[in-house]
Design a protein around this motif. Structure first.
Motif, short mmCIF file in Angstrom:
data_model
loop_
_atom_site.label_atom_id
_atom_site.label_comp_id
_atom_site.label_asym_id
_atom_site.label_seq_id
_atom_site.Cartn_x
_atom_site.Cartn_y
_atom_site.Cartn_z
N VAL A 75 6.77 -30.84 -13.36
CA VAL A 75 7.16 -30.28 -14.66
C VAL A 75 8.64 -30.54 -14.91
CG1 VAL A 75 7.41 -28.16 -15.99
CG2 VAL A 75 5.38 -28.51 -14.59
N GLN B 16 3.31 -27.65 -24.82
CA GLN B 16 2.57 -27.74 -23.56
C GLN B 16 3.51 -27.71 -22.35
OE1 GLN B 16 0.16 -31.26 -23.85
NE2 GLN B 16 -1.08 -30.45 -25.55
N ARG C 183 3.69 -24.90 -19.35
CA ARG C 183 3.55 -25.29 -17.94
C ARG C 183 4.77 -24.86 -17.12
NH1 ARG C 183 3.10 -31.30 -18.20
NH2 ARG C 183 3.01 -31.15 -15.93
#
Length: 247
Positions: free
Chosen positions: A157, A175, A179
């Motif tokens: 990430v 998104q 995350r």
């Protein structure tokens, strides 16, 4: 045989100005003058001057030389204090040499604060710059948490955030923010000081957050900044949704 001030200074390896200064502060007595008014220095003056210069060369402050002559106890105390200061200086310089050796092997480490020399060479420039700024505004507990946190490999990430282009779509930004949340919450559990990093900041919270805010705005692109805003919003939602402590 007597010498002039200039000759005395040359014999002692010093300057006229220095000899005159020693006279002014009372470390070196004034000699008798000849009929023409010129000073006449003798062996005792030269010995005295050489002894003063010896102590000065060893690092003894002029203000301590007179105290050393008052008693053996004073002399020992002055010398022991000087020795301790020199030991601390040598230790500091040794640490500096060790850091320089690391920087010689990896020039990019010069862009990081002390204690972060193990950071991966692939760490983005923005993160390096932030860590350097953080070291000036955050307190020891926050910096210790950042040291431990950054000692681990970068997560997928984080790597995606680093590579996020400025024109990333809104869906991609949302998104990525979603995350990020589990990782950040875990960081807060492992390092509570990161939840409010400006608490206990030496420069005060207002100035600290001003520096951090400006740094983020200048070091990250618009899409990355939008992700950070979304992350903050999601964290706030998470706090509101968290069950309250009945106590």
């Amino acid at each position: 045989m007597a010498w002039s001030t200039r000759q005395l200074a040359e014999l002692a390896g010093t300057t006229l100005k220095t000899v005159r200064h020693y006279h002014e502060i009372g470390l070196l007595e004034e000699p008798r003058r000849a009929a023409n008014g010129y000073k006449q220095y003798r062996i005792r003056h030269l010995i005295r001057l050489l002894r003063i210069r010896r102590l000065v060369d060893l690092g003894v402050p002029l203000s301590d030389i007179a105290a050393m002559e008052e008693s053996d106890e004073n002399a020992e105390q002055v010398l022991r204090t000087l020795d301790a200061e020199l030991a601390a200086s040598i230790e500091r310089q040794q640490r500096m040499r060790e850091e320089l050796a690391l920087i010689i092997r990896c020039r990019a480490l010069a862009e990081l604060p002390p204690g972060f020399d193990w950071i991966d060479a692939e760490t983005p420039d923005a993160d390096r710059s932030l860590l350097l700024l953080y070291s000036r505004v955050f307190g020891p507990s926050t910096m210790a948490a950042l040291q431990e946190l950054n000692s681990a490999p970068r997560t997928p990430v984080a790597a995606e955030f680093d590579a996020l282009p400025a024109d990333a779509s809104e869906a991609a930004r949302q998104q990525l923010a979603e995350r990020y949340i589990p990782e950040i919450l875990q960081q807060y559990r492992d390092h509570p000081s990161l939840e409010d990093p400006s608490a206990g900041a030496p420069q005060g919270q207002a100035l600290t957050m001003s520096v951090v805010g400006q740094a983020l705005a200048e070091l990250y692109n618009p899409a990355q900044l939008d992700v950070l805003r979304r992350v903050n919003a999601l964290l706030e939602e998470n706090r509101r949704a968290a069950p309250r402590d009945p106590a």
